[in-house]
Design a protein around this motif. Structure first.
Motif, short mmCIF file in Angstrom:
data_model
loop_
_atom_site.label_atom_id
_atom_site.label_comp_id
_atom_site.label_asym_id
_atom_site.label_seq_id
_atom_site.Cartn_x
_atom_site.Cartn_y
_atom_site.Cartn_z
N PHE A 1 -1.35 29.94 -10.09
CA PHE A 1 -1.68 30.05 -8.67
C PHE A 1 -0.43 30.39 -7.87
N ASP A 2 -0.66 30.90 -6.68
CA ASP A 2 0.39 31.20 -5.73
C ASP A 2 0.35 30.15 -4.62
N VAL A 3 1.50 29.52 -4.35
CA VAL A 3 1.55 28.44 -3.38
C VAL A 3 1.07 28.89 -2.00
N ASN A 4 1.49 30.07 -1.58
CA ASN A 4 1.09 30.56 -0.25
C ASN A 4 -0.43 30.75 -0.15
N GLU A 5 -1.03 31.22 -1.24
CA GLU A 5 -2.48 31.38 -1.25
C GLU A 5 -3.17 30.02 -1.20
N MET A 6 -2.57 29.03 -1.88
CA MET A 6 -3.12 27.68 -1.83
C MET A 6 -3.00 27.10 -0.42
N LYS A 7 -1.87 27.35 0.23
CA LYS A 7 -1.69 26.87 1.60
C LYS A 7 -2.68 27.54 2.55
N ASP A 8 -3.00 28.80 2.28
CA ASP A 8 -3.94 29.53 3.15
C ASP A 8 -5.34 28.92 3.14
N LEU A 9 -5.69 28.20 2.06
CA LEU A 9 -6.98 27.53 2.03
C LEU A 9 -7.04 26.41 3.06
N ASP A 10 -5.86 25.90 3.42
CA ASP A 10 -5.73 24.88 4.46
C ASP A 10 -6.49 23.59 4.14
N TYR A 11 -6.58 23.26 2.84
CA TYR A 11 -7.16 21.98 2.47
C TYR A 11 -6.22 20.87 2.96
N ASP A 12 -6.78 19.71 3.19
CA ASP A 12 -5.96 18.61 3.70
C ASP A 12 -5.01 18.06 2.64
N TYR A 13 -5.48 18.07 1.37
CA TYR A 13 -4.63 17.54 0.28
C TYR A 13 -5.03 18.22 -1.01
N PHE A 14 -4.08 18.90 -1.65
CA PHE A 14 -4.33 19.51 -2.96
C PHE A 14 -3.68 18.63 -4.02
N ALA A 15 -4.52 17.99 -4.84
CA ALA A 15 -4.06 17.07 -5.89
C ALA A 15 -3.92 17.85 -7.19
N LEU A 16 -2.68 18.03 -7.64
CA LEU A 16 -2.40 18.83 -8.82
C LEU A 16 -2.03 17.95 -10.02
N GLY A 17 -2.20 18.53 -11.19
CA GLY A 17 -1.72 17.95 -12.43
C GLY A 17 -1.13 19.03 -13.30
N HIS A 18 -0.50 18.68 -14.40
CA HIS A 18 0.07 19.55 -15.42
C HIS A 18 1.59 19.49 -15.47
N ILE A 19 2.27 19.58 -14.33
CA ILE A 19 3.72 19.49 -14.31
C ILE A 19 4.11 18.01 -14.27
N HIS A 20 4.96 17.59 -15.21
CA HIS A 20 5.28 16.18 -15.35
C HIS A 20 6.38 15.71 -14.40
N LEU A 21 6.94 16.62 -13.64
CA LEU A 21 7.95 16.27 -12.64
C LEU A 21 7.27 16.03 -11.30
N ARG A 22 7.48 14.85 -10.73
CA ARG A 22 6.89 14.52 -9.43
C ARG A 22 7.50 15.40 -8.35
N GLN A 23 6.64 16.06 -7.56
CA GLN A 23 7.15 16.97 -6.53
C GLN A 23 6.04 17.35 -5.55
N SER A 24 6.44 17.63 -4.33
CA SER A 24 5.53 18.14 -3.31
C SER A 24 5.88 19.61 -3.05
N LEU A 25 4.95 20.49 -3.31
CA LEU A 25 5.16 21.92 -3.09
C LEU A 25 5.01 22.28 -1.61
N SER A 26 4.30 21.41 -0.88
CA SER A 26 4.10 21.62 0.56
C SER A 26 3.71 20.28 1.18
N LYS A 27 4.13 20.08 2.42
CA LYS A 27 3.74 18.87 3.15
C LYS A 27 2.77 19.15 4.28
#
Length: 406
Positions: free
Chosen positions: A180-206
Motif C-alpha cells: 500500500f501507499d501511505v498517502n493513498e491510505m491517508k486519502d481514505l481519511d479513516y479515523d484509525y487504520f490498525a495495521l499488522g505485519h511489521i514487528h516494529l512499533r510505529q505510527s505512519l501517520s497521526k
C-alpha cells in the motif's frame, strides 16, 4: 469508546537458536507470547474496552497446534463473555479458513474478509456510539494486489481500517504482502487504520492515525525493546483519538556494546561483560557486541562464543535474564603503516563484494539447502564480514607487535 489494537502474536513460534538454554528457561520463552496475550486480554477486561482489533498473524503458521488454538479460543471467550467486541483478520502466516478456527461462535466475535475480499462490519457500543470496521483476511501467504482500492469510502460513523500489510517498495519482488501507499491510505481519511505485519512499533501517520503496534513478544535479537499493544480512547463527541502503548511482553531483547581498547585477560573480559549487564529490571535477553574485538586472541574469542560461557554469565543476572548472543566488531583502531592500511582496505572491499561472497559460499550452498536463505540475509553477511575483519585485524596486530619489538 475504548479499544485495543494488537497484531503478530505468532503463537507457536519456534524461537530458533535458543535450544541451548536450560529447559525451564526455554519453556519460559516458549510461553512468553501466550503470557503477553493473556496480559492483553486482562488489560481489555480491566479497562472495560468496547473493542479489540486483531491485525493478523495470531498464529505462526496456518496449521496451528491444538494447544495454541484452544488457548486462543479460551482467551477470546473471556472477551466475548464480557460482551467486548472482537474483530480479527488472518495474516500471511496464519492464512486459514474460518472453519479451522476453534473460537466459539458469538455475536461479539467477527472474522473479517474470510474470502480475501474487503468486508465492512458495523457495530455500536453500549453507549450507542456507532463505528465501522473495514478489512480482509489472507487465504494465501502472499497478496500482490493493492487492496486499498477495494476499501469503501468513509461514512458518517467512526471508521477503522484493519489490514495486515506493508508499504510499497521499489523492489517488485518484495511487494507481496498487500502493498500500500501511505498517502493513498491517508486519502481514505479513516479515523484509525490498525495495521499488522511489521514487528516494529510505529505510527505512519497521526492525522489520521495509521499504526503498527509491533508484535506482542520479541522472538529474537532483531526484535528489541518493549512489546505489547495499543490502548485507544475515542472522544465520542469530537471523534478525536488518543493512543497509549501498553507493554505486555514478559521478555525484552536488548543489545549491549562492550568496548575494548586494549588486550584483556579472560577474567577481566568476563568481569567487563558482567558489568555492562547489571542494570536489569525485568527478564532481558542480551546480545553483546564486543567492539574492538581485534584485541582478543583466538582462545578468548573461542571462550566468549561458547554457550557454556554464556550460561556462566547468565547465572549472575537478575530476573532469570540471559546472555544469548555474542558478536564481534572491529573499531578500526588498529594502527598500520599507510601502505598496509591502504592494502587492507582494498582487500576488504574486494573480498566482501557480493559476487565474491556468493562465490565463497558456493560449496556450502551445495551441501546445505537451508543455507541459501541465510547467505542472502544482509545481517548474516555483515556478521561474517565483521568476524573476518576481527580475525584479520588481530593477526595483523600480532605482526605489528612483533615488528615493533624488533
Amino acid at each position: 469508546m475504548k479499544f485495543i489494537h494488537f497484531a503478530d502474536a505468532h503463537l507457536d513460534s519456534p524461537f530458533r537458536g535458543l535450544s541451548f538454554l536450560p529447559s525451564k528457561t526455554f519453556k519460559q520463552i516458549y510461553q512468553a507470547a501466550d503470557e503477553s496475550l493473556t496480559k492483553i486480554i486482562d488489560l481489555a477486561l480491566d479497562e472495560q474496552v468496547d473493542l479489540v482489533l486483531i491485525a493478523g498473524d495470531t498464529f505462526d503458521n496456518n496449521k496451528p497446534s491444538p494447544r495454541s488454538q484452544l488457548f486462543f479460543a479460551r482467551e477470546i471467550k473471556r472477551l466475548t463473555d464480557a460482551k467486548i467486541q472482537v474483530v480479527m483478520i488472518f495474516g500471511n502466516h496464519d492464512h486459514m479458513n474460518l472453519d479451522d478456527l476453534l473460537v466459539t461462535p458469538s455475536p461479539y466475535f467477527k472474522l473479517l474478509g474470510a474470502s480475501e475480499k474487503v468486508e465492512s462490519a458495523s457495530f455500536e457500543t453500549k453507549n450507542g456510539f456507532s463505528y465501522v470496521v473495514n478489512g480482509f483476511s489472507y487465504l494465501n501467504n502472499h497478496i500482490v494486489d493493492d487492496k486499498l482500492t477495494a476499501f469503501p469510502a468513509k461514512g458518517d460513523s467512526y471508521t477503522f481500517g484493519l489490514m495486515h500489510a506493508q508499504e510499497k517498495t521499489t523492489q517488485a519482488s518484495q511487494n507481496v504482502y498487500a502493498p500500500f501507499d501511505v498517502n493513498e491510505m491517508k486519502d481514505l481519511d479513516y479515523d484509525y487504520f490498525a495495521l499488522g505485519h511489521i514487528h516494529l512499533r510505529q505510527s505512519l501517520s497521526k492525522d489520521p492515525w495509521i499504526v503498527y503496534p509491533g508484535n506482542i513478544q520479541g522472538r529474537h535479537i532483531n526484535e528489541m525493546g518493549p512489546k505489547g499493544c495499543y490502548l485507544g480512547q475515542i472522544d465520542e463527541q469530537t471523534g478525536q483519538t488518543a493512543i497509549t502503548f501498553k507493554e505486555t511482553g514478559p521478555i525484552v531483547w536488548q543489545e549491549i556494546s562492550v568496548e575494548l581498547n586494549s588486550s584483556v585477560t579472560k577474567t577481566d573480559l568476563q568481569t567487563k561483560i558482567l558489568g555492562n549487564l547489571s542494570d536489569i529490571n525485568q527478564t532481558t535477553y542480551f546480545s553483546v557486541h564486543l567492539v574492538g574485538a581485534q584485541y582478543l586472541d583466538g582462545d578468548e574469542r573461542e571462550l566468549v562464543q561458547d554457550k557454556d560461557f554464556w550460561q556462566s554469565i547468565s547465572a549472575n543476572l537478575n530476573f532469570n535474564s540471559q546472555l544469548v548472543d555474542v558478536r564481534f566488531e572491529s573499531n578500526n583502531r588498529l594502527e598500520l603503516d599507510p601502505n598496509d592500511q591502504t592494502s587492507f582496505e582494498k582487500a576488504k572491499s574486494e573480498v566482501f563484494s557480493q559476487p565474491n561472497f556468493m562465490k565463497i559460499s558456493k560449496d556450502w550452498l551445495r551441501k546445505d539447502p537451508l543455507a541459501e536463505k541465510l547467505v542472502s540475509d544482509p545481517r548474516f553477511q555483515n556478521e561474517v564480514k565483521e568476524l573476518a575483519e576481527v580475525k584479520l585485524s588481530s593477526r595483523l596486530k600480532g605482526i605489528n607487535d612483533e615488528t615493533e619489538e624488533n
